[in-house]
Write a protein that holds these residues in place. Structure first.
Motif, short mmCIF file in Angstrom:
data_model
loop_
_atom_site.label_atom_id
_atom_site.label_comp_id
_atom_site.label_asym_id
_atom_site.label_seq_id
_atom_site.Cartn_x
_atom_site.Cartn_y
_atom_site.Cartn_z
N ILE A 53 1.19 -1.01 0.08
CA ILE A 53 -0.14 0.39 0.05
C ILE A 53 0.64 1.03 0.13
O ILE A 53 2.02 1.19 0.81
N THR B 235 0.76 4.73 0.44
CA THR B 235 -0.88 5.86 1.84
C THR B 235 -0.09 6.88 2.01
O THR B 235 1.21 7.61 1.55
N CYS C 3 -6.26 2.85 4.60
CA CYS C 3 -5.38 2.10 4.31
C CYS C 3 -6.01 0.88 5.27
O CYS C 3 -6.14 0.03 5.39
N VAL D 66 3.06 -1.73 3.99
CA VAL D 66 2.79 -0.50 4.10
C VAL D 66 3.10 1.01 4.41
O VAL D 66 3.87 1.44 5.32
N ALA E 31 -2.10 3.77 9.67
CA ALA E 31 -1.46 2.71 9.50
C ALA E 31 -1.12 1.88 10.71
O ALA E 31 -1.11 1.07 10.45
N TYR F 156 -2.03 -1.78 10.77
CA TYR F 156 -0.65 -2.99 10.86
C TYR F 156 0.05 -3.16 11.78
O TYR F 156 0.24 -2.34 12.56
N VAL G 53 4.86 -1.08 8.58
CA VAL G 53 4.79 0.30 7.92
C VAL G 53 5.79 1.49 7.96
O VAL G 53 6.24 1.12 9.33
#
Ligand code: ADP
Length: 178
Positions: A8, A10, A83, A94, A134, A138, A143
């Motif tokens: 991801i 983001t 996310c 992420v 995030a 997660y 991250v």
């Protein structure tokens, strides 16, 4: 198990998600999934917000559309200003892009954002809203926060994520042999 990772990208609108995702897709052959495009093309929304000039996203429909598109199978660079809706099991990394307020102001002004939307996004960046989302959604090791103020920073981010992808694939191959 995925043969290729899902990543991801983001951050607040204007931080550089699409630019990063396109560069990464070009370099790595992974698929750029622009969630805004999916929302628009598959009608995953409850209408248009005139003040904010954006779609009001229907998250259930969006997740169904991404599931239909087989995103969880891997190999996707998911580009969106959020996310938390994705199941953690779909995602391997992420990346939260960050930018200085003055740079963000210039980028969003160039996009001719309405004043309320511009201010909301500047506040969101200053308050680290997407970074917090995030971190809340997660595992902390998944991250990564990267800055995106300049093209040099972008190049180094893309190099770094590309290296991460290579390492991830090596690790997967190694696991398979055990
Ligand atoms: P997002 O997808 O997060 O909304 P974009 O990728 O569309 O952001 O980028 C917004 C604008 O800022 C574009 O004009 C892009 O060229 C520029 N931009 C994005 N990241 C950088 C960067 N690291 N350095 C210089 N310009 C950038």
């Amino acid at each position: 198990m995925r043969a290729e990772p899902n990543i991801i990208i983001t951050g607040t609108p204007g931080v550089g998600k699409t630019t990063h995702a396109e560069a990464l897709a070009e370099r790595t052959g992974l698929r750029h999934v622009s969630v805004n495009e999916v929302v628009k093309d598959k009608g995953c929304h409850e209408g248009w917000d005139e003040e904010f000039k954006s779609w009001i996203v229907d998250e259930d429909k969006l997740l169904d559309a991404l599931e239909e598109d087989n995103v969880k199978a891997g190999g996707c660079i998911i580009d969106w200003h959020g996310c938390e809706i994705f199941p953690e099991s779909w995602i391997d990394l992420v990346v939260v892009l960050r930018v200085d307020s003055s740079t963000l102001y210039d980028r969003l002004s160039a996009r001719k954002y309405p004043e309320a939307k511009l201010q909301e996004n500047l506040d969101s960046e200053i308050m680290e809203v997407l970074l917090q989302e995030a971190r809340d959604s997660y595992d902390e090791q998944m991250v990564v926060e990267l800055t995106s103020n300049s093209t040099d920073e972008m190049d180094s981010n893309v190099d770094r994520i590309e290296a991460w992808i290579k390492q991830w694939k090596q690790d997967q191959a190694g696991d398979g042999e055990e």
